[in-house]
Write a protein that holds these residues in place. Sequence first.
Motif, PDB file in Angstrom:
ATOM      1  N   ASN A   1     -10.793 -29.052 -31.087  1.00 33.79           N
ATOM      2  CA  ASN A   1     -10.301 -27.768 -31.591  1.00 33.79           C
ATOM      3  C   ASN A   1     -11.298 -27.107 -32.534  1.00 33.79           C
ATOM      4  N   ASP A   2     -11.920 -27.920 -33.392  1.00 34.97           N
ATOM      5  CA  ASP A   2     -12.905 -27.382 -34.340  1.00 34.97           C
ATOM      6  C   ASP A   2     -14.110 -26.801 -33.596  1.00 34.97           C
TER       7      ASP A   2
ATOM      8  N   TYR B   1     -15.440 -22.522 -33.027  1.00 29.09           N
ATOM      9  CA  TYR B   1     -16.783 -22.025 -33.368  1.00 29.09           C
ATOM     10  C   TYR B   1     -17.307 -21.198 -32.192  1.00 29.09           C
TER      11      TYR B   1
ATOM     12  N   ILE C   1     -19.734 -29.665 -38.310  1.00 35.49           N
ATOM     13  CA  ILE C   1     -18.596 -30.247 -37.580  1.00 35.49           C
ATOM     14  C   ILE C   1     -18.903 -31.688 -37.198  1.00 35.49           C
TER      15      ILE C   1
ATOM     16  N   GLN D   1      -8.390 -32.731 -32.784  1.00 35.53           N
ATOM     17  CA  GLN D   1      -8.826 -31.748 -33.777  1.00 35.53           C
ATOM     18  C   GLN D   1     -10.332 -31.517 -33.716  1.00 35.53           C
TER      19      GLN D   1
END
Length: 286
Positions: free
Chosen positions: A92-93, A97, A55, A89
């Motif tokens: 959000n990513d 997780y 990420i 985002q």
Amino acid sequence: MKKIILLILLSNFVLAQQPDVEIRLVNSNVGSSITYNQNQVNEYTASNDSGINAILNSYGVRSYIIKGGHPYQPYSGRIISIAGVFPQQFVNDLLAYTSVVESARVSDKSYFSDALNIKLVNLNIGTPVGYNGNIVVTNNTSLNQIFQNYNVFYFTQLFPTSTSNVNLRIYTAVCNCNANSLKADLNNLISVIESTNNVGSTYLSNNQFEKSKTTISPNPFINVFSIETEEVIYKYSIFDSTGKQIVSTSNKNELDYQVSKLQTGFYILNLNFENGKSSNYKLVKK
């Protein structure tokens, strides 16, 4: 001229901010910060977890540092600061997780996003009396409603052994919320709350240490050291090289006693001032 002055003021405001994305790990051992290519030109910090690094790499992140000194001990070693401004985002990513990341939100790297120091108006009004589930209950109905709204689960005196009425009225609160939103509502409860301050964080990286008029000497020291500053200090904290808090006191004599017992090594002195600022200083004990 007015436009120029406004631009200068806005520039100063922007420079004063230190935005980051603050994440809380499920486990301090999974996703923690490590340094790659140490002492080299291409040195950078990242995670010990490949999923987190995937990420980070997709957003070009090069700074991933433990945010030390959280007042809620179970969070020790689990709070990470990712410095910079990122799209939603990215947050959000991280939140997706879930096996490694418990929470993630936009914050300021100088402070914790979920903690406040709160000074009560009266020593006997707003004090904790128990819990309703996991939410702190005090002896004040209005404060209880705010705590319920913001999921405040930790509320304890910052200086429980102090003999000062002022110090005994200072509490530390931790919530499952954005502390700045909690702060706004608390500051409106003027019959109970005198003031609120964000809780400062501590880092081990070199660029996080204060360059100010405060002088620590001698440093390195053998038993004790003196602090010369123009500010009024209301809390002294010492952290070891892992970021663990090992001393917390509002009394300089108590600080001297505690540091005299420390082993030889490198430490961080965190000073909290009455003006709301918090600064970090490297210490070396011989």
